[in-house]
Design an enzyme around this catalytic site. Structure first.
Site: not given
Ligand code: IMP
Length: 204
Positions: A13-14, A16, A74, A159, A186-187
């Site tokens: 639900r984030n 960004g 996560d 963030g 990282h993503r």
């Protein structure tokens, strides 16, 4: 519209994160579905002690609820001078659930007061998990190393991006365009591996 067989649910639900995930996965032969299409989907409490276990919990719960191939991740910030904090608490570091990005940044900067830049080493990490029909079909990890700057810089991203400084670029993620972040983050590291798994899955 493609069949649900070719749909991929992004379990976040984030906004960004969602924007970045959609950009990184662009071009896959599947329809990207978000939780907005499932207003009654359960809220998953991220109460596990590792990124992997939290990602697994989100992927499994939402794959069960929707019956769709589901990707959960996560992620968070680990600061060496803070013994790895905020870690799995990154989203709620300042004051638990409901903490804002600005408050979380403030707490990290406060805790690092007096620590010289060279000792403000940190990394963003991302653990991604793919679930289908109650089975984990893939997982991948990505990380990017940097330093925590002494002040916020830039308004890009979300963030902790405005305080995550990349010496090789002389800029924080808050100052770098999304196109650069999406190449080195990282993503994107974790999602590149997930993309390979998905491409194999859609070829079948
Ligand atoms: P969660 O994975 O939903 O628990 O939240 C991860 C939290 O880590 C976010 O709310 C951010 O505070 C932080 N985070 C994760 N990835 C990034 C990023 O790419 N940039 C900035 N902050 C991030």
């Amino acid at each position: 519209m493609m069949s649900t067989e070719c749909s991929l649910l992004l379990a976040t639900r984030n906004q960004g994160k969602r924007r970045e995930l959609e950009t990184i996965l662009k071009g896959l032969p599947c329809r990207i579905v978000t939780l907005e299409e499932f207003p009654d989907a359960p809220e998953v409490v991220e109460d596990r002690s590792t990124f992997l276990d939290n990602a697994r919990k989100k992927a499994q719960t939402l794959a069960r609820h929707t019956g769709l191939l589901t990707l959960a991740e996560d992620s968070g910030l680990e600061v060496d001078a803070l013994d790895g904090r905020p870690g799995v608490y990154s989203a709620r570091y300042a004051r638990g659930e409901g903490s804002t990005d600005a408050e979380n940044i403030e707490r990290v900067l406060l805790e690092l007061q007096g620590v010289p830049l060279a000792k403000r080493t940190a990394r963003f990490v991302c653990q991604a998990v793919l679930y289908e029909s109650d089975k984990e079909i893939g997982q991948a990890f990505g990380e990017v190393c940097g330093l925590i700057s002494e002040n916020r810089r830039g308004h890009e991203g979300f963030g902790y991006d405005p305080i995550f400084y990349l010496p090789e670029y002389g800029k924080t993620f808050g100052e770098l365009p999304a196109s650069v972040k999406n190449r080195i983050s990282h993503r994107s590291g974790a999602l590149r591996e997930i993309r390979v798994i998905l491409e194999g899955r859609f070829r079948r």
